[in-house]
Design an enzyme around this catalytic site. Structure first.
Site, short mmCIF file in Angstrom:
data_model
loop_
_atom_site.label_atom_id
_atom_site.label_comp_id
_atom_site.label_asym_id
_atom_site.label_seq_id
_atom_site.Cartn_x
_atom_site.Cartn_y
_atom_site.Cartn_z
CE LYS A 125 -20.28 35.64 -4.91
NZ LYS A 125 -19.69 35.44 -5.76
CB VAL A 131 -24.30 30.74 -9.37
CG1 VAL A 131 -25.53 30.05 -8.39
CG2 VAL A 131 -25.67 31.97 -8.89
CE LYS A 191 -20.92 31.83 -5.13
NZ LYS A 191 -20.23 30.45 -5.14
#
Length: 813
Positions: free
Chosen positions: A578, A608, A681
């Site tokens: 991420k 996510v 996220k």
């Protein structure tokens, strides 16, 4: 009457010559002419001999001795002992003559084109005489024809032009007056009107055979070589190259002109004029069909016949504003090149007449620059024309097919495929016959270009995907297992062949272009080189593989920094990591822009919701014209697992440790419990929705005491144990209200926030169990009742499946 030519590999040694004779024994009716090349590799050694002698290097004698021994050994292995004497004498005599010529070259320190032709002619003269003598030894009548006395040319040594009127008469008369049915002749050699030996160009033995076939109006010409005919692409580059069963004369000429080495380009002309079919066959597999060259009717669906490439090309550009509207520039350019005997392979001119580009062989560049700049010296001084621009290290790829003109979209498909694989086209040409489309590209991209074009136009069954994976721990290992499990399914149902060509973990890296075994990849990786990220990326990029995908299954910031260099090489990136998408907005946007600019995919669905289709759903809403009003979500499988399992009866620290042991947390659980992971996220979702959001703009209401963030991970667990009363109080406060604790992320009106909330029974979040995630999309189309995405949001298997799905998506472009 049939004419057969056997190439150098077909007569490389005594065993191969016997194979040739076995093939020829099938032709026991009517007249047959057999044209023989030099023994394999001999012409190159003769060229070397002449060059060494001309440079006063006495090692030319060693090369000559090696050549003589090889020919003598061939005779001894081929002919019965009682019949060797005459042939050995001929070989010795020829080498005595050759030695005298080379000694003259050595003394004069000079090798003229005429003498060079004389030296290299010995290869075919020797091999053809050996074959003829073998025929005599096995008691089959045969006549050796000296092609030098039959094929008349000009004095353009090295690539002599044939006088067909004289040649055709001589060949026809010689064969007609003979009582023999079998003739053996040397290929490649001829002579001019003064009787000096000339040659017909490298590969000229094919041409010799075609000249004989045309002169004798043969029933067929057969070119026997070491491959099963012409192929749709070079099999050394394309593993799935296919044999071409039939091809037209014009298509064969185009393919051979642009580098298909199975047949020498001038070969087609003498036989095409008289409609003589040409067979290309394999000496070592005579039962194979081979390729038939003739005026072949078109076959429905077969509008592309083959893909060819020509390397060691240079592009010359004559440019200048003074060229516009002034006639004669092109004529002068081509005259200058022709005067230096420089062959122009491809021509293209801009519509503004501001520039003319021509492609030539790289070896001719220096001559070309001198000739062209000399021709336009006055215009260059006056500033009307620039000095000749030269680009080196190029290749030409050509798509060839008679039926291309009746099928629109071929060019678009060709250049689309090249563009999606990051292959830059420097120049384009298409003949008025629309029989070929040619493109000049970097030599470094030639193999990849041929591979992806072949896949696009010939491999209708499968698309090949070359995958590099960094990070082979829990999730990465599951991913490889899933790929192995689904390999057959992908081939059968998606027509996709997925090959893992590179693997890396924090210690080791392994790169294998042919593919890494999915059965024992762990052992192979352990034996790999020490991991060094830049070396791994450089090696992966340098392979320049088609349809390449780089998969990051790490949480490493350094790996996230290499995405840009990969996307700029048109290598798609699939990121489970991420960090890139949650770093500074400028870098996130740069990666998205690079993916668009270089026709690559940048996919990060698992950033996510693990394997849940969260980002894909959001993008589908936006692409279809919807607009996001609000997003509410529980985005941490870890936190949901923790609060679903914590009821005060077991210490909070033990529940967190259980989550880590079951693979739900980040390596450092504080990233989850502190809200950092959820912040990343919701920021990624906000960015995908079009908001320029940074991490420091997200409100985070933390529930962990500040002391829990100090020290190591083990210190964190100890401190949580000390703070058990705090966690019990959080739980009791919610329970007293009939609520559950959930760590919720929201995005609305350009603002994002994360924090622990009391969730009442009426909420969509209340009945969220285990490690599940849930995302509510409130949009223009879903204003009151949101679009809900719900399911397992953590775990190695589901995360790996999300990465796997992204990999497959990269192939569907």
């Amino acid at each position: 009457m049939r004419v057969l030519k056997f190439g150098g590999t077909s007569v490389a040694n005594a065993d191969n010559i016997k194979k040739v004779i076995n093939i020829l024994q099938q032709y026991n009716q009517g007249k047959t002419v057999v044209v023989i090349s030099a023994l394999g590799g001999v012409t190159d050694l003769l060229i070397k001999t002449g060059s060494l002698a001309a440079s006063k290097d006495e090692t030319y004698k060693e090369v000559l001795a090696e050549l003589e021994k090889r020919h003598l050994d061939t005779v001894k292995a081929l002919l019965p002992v009682t019949q060797q004497s005459s042939c050995l004498s001929k070989v010795k005599q020829q080498f005595n003559e050759l030695e005298e010529i080379c000694e003259g070259v050595y003394r004069l320190n000079e090798l003229s084109p005429r003498t060079r032709d004389r030296i290299i002619s010995f290869g075919e003269l020797l091999s053809s005489q050996i074959v003829a003598d073998y025929y005599a030894a096995i008691h089959q009548p045969c006549e050796w024809l000296d092609a030098r006395s039959l094929i008349r040319t000009n004095a353009n040594y090295g690539f002599a032009a044939v006088d067909f009127d004289t040649t055709n008469s001589s060949i026809a008369a010689q064969v007609a007056k003979s009582a023999n049915n079998l003739f053996v002749a040397p290929g490649f050699v001829a002579s001019n009107k003064e009787g000096h030996t000339t040659t017909l160009g490298r590969g000229g033995s094919d041409y010799t055979a075609a000249i004989f076939a045309g002169a004798l109006e043969a029933e067929a010409l057969e070119i026997w070589t070491d491959v099963n005919g012409m192929m749709t692409a070079d099999p050394r580059w394309v593993a799935n190259a296919k044999n071409i069963a039939e091809i037209s004369y014009q298509e064969a000429m185009e393919l051979s002109h642009f580098g298909a080495k199975v047949i020498y380009p001038p070969t087609i002309q003498p036989v095409m004029a008289k409609q003589i079919p040409v067979w290309v066959k394999n000496t070592f597999a005579p039962e194979e069909h081979g390729t038939l060259i003739r005026n072949t009717p078109s076959v429905e669906g077969e509008f592309i016949r083959g893909i060819s490439s020509m390397n060691n090309i240079a592009l010359l550009s004559l440019e200048g504003s003074g060229m516009i509207g002034i006639p004669g520039f092109s004529k002068r350019l081509f005259e200058a090149l022709a005067k230096e005997e420089i062959n122009v392979i491809l021509i293209t001119q801009s519509s503004s007449e501001h520039a003319i580009c021509v492609a030539i062989n790289l070896v001719d560049v220096e001559k070309a620059v001198k000739a062209v700049d000399g021709t336009f010296e006055a215009e260059i001084r006056a500033g009307k024309v620039d000095t000749l621009k030269v680009e080196r290290n190029l290749s030409i790829i050509a798509l060839v097919g008679d039926q291309m003109k009746s099928h629109p979209g071929i060019s678009g498909k060709m250049f689309g495929v090249l563009g999606r694989n990051g292959i830059n086209v420097r120049a384009i040409a298409q003949g008025s016959s629309e029989r070929n489309i040619s493109a000049v590209i970097s030599f470094d991209d030639a193999k990849k270009a041929v591979t992806v074009l072949h896949e696009a136009f010939f491999e209708f069954e499968y698309k090949h995907l070359n995958v590099c994976i960094t990070g082979v721990g829990n999730v990465g290992g599951k991913l490889i297992d899933q790929i192995a499990q689904q390999k057959a399914y992908l081939q059968q149902h998606l027509k996709l062949k997925l090959k893992i060509v590179a693997l890396a973990n924090s210690r080791k890296m392994l790169i294998k272009e042919e593919g890494i075994s999915l059965d024992n990849w762990r052992e192979e990786l352990e034996s790999g080189a020490p991991m060094e990220l830049n070396s791994f990326v450089t090696a992966a990029v340098s392979k320049n593989l088609p349809n390449a995908v780089f998969v990051d299954v790490t949480a490493n910031a350094d790996v996230a920094q290499v995405y840009g260099s990969l996307l700029a090489k048109s290598i798609s990136v699939v990121a489970c990591n991420k960090i890139a998408c949650s770093s500074a907005y400028g870098y996130y946007q740069q990666l998205k822009s690079l993916a668009t600019a270089y026709n690559a995919q940048f996919l990060f669905e698992t950033n996510v919701g693990a394997g849940l289709p969260v980002i894909g759903t959001l993008n589908d809403l936006l692409r279809s014209g919807d607009r996001i009003n609000k997003i509410q979500a529980v985005l941490s499988g870890t936190l949901n697992f923790v609060f679903n399992n914590y009821d005060g009866t077991k210490p909070f620290a033990e529940v967190v440790r259980q989550a880590q042991e079951e693979g739900y947390t980040e390596p450092d659980p504080r990233l989850d419990l502190g809200g950092t992971d959820v912040m990343r996220k919701i920021m990624i979702l906000a960015r995908e929705a079009g908001e320029q959001l940074e991490m420091d703009q997200i409100a985070n209401t933390q529930f962990l005491p500040a002391s829990c963030f100090e020290g190591s991970v083990e210190d964190f667990y100890k401190e949580m144990a000390k703070q058990e009363a705090h966690f019990q109080a959080l739980y009791k406060e919610a329970a007293d209200k009939g609520c559950k604790l959930k760590f919720v992320a929201t995005f609305e009106n350009g603002k994002a926030a994360v924090g622990l909330q009391h969730i009442p029974p009426a909420s969509d979040f209340y009945h969220l169990y285990g490690k599940d995630n849930i995302v509510l999309f409130y949009t223009q189309r879903y204003p009151e009742q949101p679009l809900v995405v719900k399911g397992a949001g953590a775990g190695a298997d589901v995360t790996a499946s999300g990465v796997f799905a992204d990999i497959i998506r990269t192939a569907r472009v």
